[in-house]
Design an enzyme around this catalytic site. Sequence first.
Site, PDB file in Angstrom:
ATOM      1  N   HIS A 115     -12.868   3.075   2.543  1.00 14.98           N
ATOM      2  CA  HIS A 115     -11.957   4.130   2.108  1.00 14.98           C
ATOM      3  C   HIS A 115     -12.767   5.285   1.543  1.00 14.98           C
ATOM      4  O   HIS A 115     -13.941   5.147   1.217  1.00 14.98           O
ATOM      5  CB  HIS A 115     -11.009   3.605   1.027  1.00 14.98           C
ATOM      6  N   TYR A 170      -1.184  -0.929   9.985  1.00 10.43           N
ATOM      7  CA  TYR A 170      -1.319  -1.551   8.665  1.00 10.43           C
ATOM      8  C   TYR A 170      -0.004  -1.401   7.886  1.00 10.43           C
ATOM      9  O   TYR A 170       0.485  -2.343   7.266  1.00 10.43           O
ATOM     10  CB  TYR A 170      -2.469  -0.858   7.927  1.00 10.43           C
ATOM     11  N   LYS A 182       2.524  -4.237   6.252  1.00  9.84           N
ATOM     12  CA  LYS A 182       2.838  -4.264   4.815  1.00  9.84           C
ATOM     13  C   LYS A 182       4.344  -4.146   4.575  1.00  9.84           C
ATOM     14  O   LYS A 182       4.883  -4.772   3.664  1.00  9.84           O
ATOM     15  CB  LYS A 182       2.082  -3.151   4.087  1.00  9.84           C
ATOM     16  N   SER A 187       0.854  -1.183   0.000  1.00  5.50           N
ATOM     17  CA  SER A 187       0.000   0.000   0.000  1.00  5.50           C
ATOM     18  C   SER A 187       0.888   1.232   0.000  1.00  5.50           C
ATOM     19  O   SER A 187       2.021   1.186   0.491  1.00  5.50           O
ATOM     20  CB  SER A 187      -0.847  -0.026   1.275  1.00  5.50           C
ATOM     21  N   SER A 188       0.354   2.350  -0.489  1.00  5.49           N
ATOM     22  CA  SER A 188       1.157   3.569  -0.496  1.00  5.49           C
ATOM     23  C   SER A 188       1.379   4.102   0.922  1.00  5.49           C
ATOM     24  O   SER A 188       2.226   4.975   1.129  1.00  5.49           O
ATOM     25  CB  SER A 188       0.505   4.640  -1.369  1.00  5.49           C
ATOM     26  N   CYS A 189       0.645   3.576   1.916  1.00 10.69           N
ATOM     27  CA  CYS A 189       0.825   4.078   3.285  1.00 10.69           C
ATOM     28  C   CYS A 189       2.099   3.546   3.944  1.00 10.69           C
ATOM     29  O   CYS A 189       2.396   3.901   5.080  1.00 10.69           O
ATOM     30  CB  CYS A 189      -0.393   3.806   4.150  1.00 10.69           C
TER      31      CYS A 189
HETATM   32  P1  GDP Z   1      -6.133   7.260   3.798  1.00 10.42           P
HETATM   33  O1  GDP Z   1      -5.897   7.569   2.334  1.00 10.42           O
HETATM   34  O2  GDP Z   1      -5.313   6.122   4.298  1.00 10.42           O
HETATM   35  O3  GDP Z   1      -5.968   8.490   4.669  1.00 10.42           O
HETATM   36  O4  GDP Z   1      -7.613   6.751   3.994  1.00 10.42           O
HETATM   37  P2  GDP Z   1      -9.025   7.067   3.290  1.00 10.42           P
HETATM   38  O5  GDP Z   1      -9.150   6.399   1.987  1.00 10.42           O
HETATM   39  O6  GDP Z   1     -10.037   6.690   4.325  1.00 10.42           O
HETATM   40  O7  GDP Z   1      -8.996   8.632   2.954  1.00 10.42           O
HETATM   41  C1  GDP Z   1      -9.105   9.501   3.987  1.00 10.42           C
HETATM   42  C2  GDP Z   1      -9.167  10.961   3.573  1.00 10.42           C
HETATM   43  O8  GDP Z   1     -10.440  11.271   2.998  1.00 10.42           O
HETATM   44  C3  GDP Z   1      -9.053  11.774   4.845  1.00 10.42           C
HETATM   45  O9  GDP Z   1      -8.491  13.028   4.549  1.00 10.42           O
HETATM   46  C4  GDP Z   1     -10.519  11.901   5.257  1.00 10.42           C
HETATM   47  O10 GDP Z   1     -10.740  12.980   6.149  1.00 10.42           O
HETATM   48  C5  GDP Z   1     -11.173  12.140   3.900  1.00 10.42           C
HETATM   49  N1  GDP Z   1     -12.601  11.802   3.846  1.00 10.42           N
HETATM   50  C6  GDP Z   1     -13.602  12.655   3.553  1.00 10.42           C
HETATM   51  N2  GDP Z   1     -14.791  12.053   3.636  1.00 10.42           N
HETATM   52  C7  GDP Z   1     -14.535  10.750   3.957  1.00 10.42           C
HETATM   53  C8  GDP Z   1     -15.380   9.617   4.151  1.00 10.42           C
HETATM   54  O11 GDP Z   1     -16.599   9.664   4.067  1.00 10.42           O
HETATM   55  N3  GDP Z   1     -14.749   8.423   4.446  1.00 10.42           N
HETATM   56  C9  GDP Z   1     -13.390   8.317   4.537  1.00 10.42           C
HETATM   57  N4  GDP Z   1     -12.840   7.126   4.802  1.00 10.42           N
HETATM   58  N5  GDP Z   1     -12.576   9.396   4.381  1.00 10.42           N
HETATM   59  C10 GDP Z   1     -13.140  10.590   4.086  1.00 10.42           C
END
Ligand code: GDP
Length: 318
Positions: A185, A142, A146, A113-115
């Site tokens: 996500h 996570y 990974k 994952s990119s994380c």
């Molecule tokens: P990340 O890429 O690992 O940080 O995980 P996410 O795919 O859950 O993306 C999160 C980003 O999208 C954060 O900046 C959240 O605040 C924003 N975000 C906005 N609305 C939502 C939502 O409804 N669900 C999720 N998961 N993230 C949201």
Amino acid sequence: MAASELSLEGLKVWVAGHRGTVGSALLRRLPREGCTILTATRAELDLRRQEPVERWLDAHRPDVVILAAATVGGIHANSTRPAEFIADNLGIQQNIIHGAYQAGVRKLLFLGSSCIYPREAPQPMAEDSLLTGPLEPTNEWYAIAKIAGIKMCQAYRRQYGCDFIAAMPTNLYGPDDNFDLIQGHVAAAMIAKVHRAKQENAPELVIWGTGTPRREFLFADDLADGLVFLLKHYSEDGHINVGTGIDISIRELADLVVRIAGYEGRVVHDLSKPDGMPRKVMKVERINALGWRAPTDLETGFRRAYAWYCDNIETVRR
Ligand code: GDP
């Protein structure tokens, strides 16, 4: 690149995690390769348990393994279920990677994952940013799992000569995603939220955080295509990024899905929710130089994903 070209024709390919976003895209893509696809449902095989995994590998003897099985989720799931995220993923990887070695698997592709990259990594994030700084706290459990998976593939290559490779996909979206509004996500959650707001004629759509974080989104079917490309043409010790190299802000993502859905309400921000990493976009020059780039643009991909969601709304994962 090491001169190692592999044809999948006639080979047995086990897609571990075939019900997930990546696995189901692989099941749509792999038939073009003329291989036999092996799958095992969760009820048949608990990947977190070593002995059943080893027995299954011994009985089915795949030539190729794609390790697309993982406990995954969005920012909320990652930060509230740390034990599951680290333990399930370490277990699944350990069992499948070691089991594949024992069963004489010819090639294994591990998905990260990119994380895995540090929170402050220079953007776009290059493969050699790995382990150069502290991780983003909302998903470090996570990420640690990974990173261990990448290192296991390298270790088995170095000590035993196994052709085990590791690909790092960016944030994904597409059919069979997890559309749960809390656990999912952002891409899937956004599709589900906007659709519901439109159906209910809601005056407001609430998105998490400031909307300023930037993310890169890859269509799941493009990832499956990239993974098949890597299986056939990539055989190196180092992990490789799979993405588009293009990022947008979360607010721009909301506006895109709002436009696709034709939702007419206002977009508002819930600032009690975390933003997570300020920017996450990957450098994809390595895979581009090998001859692969993501074919689907964001607008086309999200139109397809939104249409898929509307067609399958009764049965989607949530
Ligand atoms: P990340 O890429 O690992 O940080 O995980 P996410 O795919 O859950 O993306 C999160 C980003 O999208 C954060 O900046 C959240 O605040 C924003 N975000 C906005 N609305 C939502 C939502 O409804 N669900 C999720 N998961 N993230 C949201």
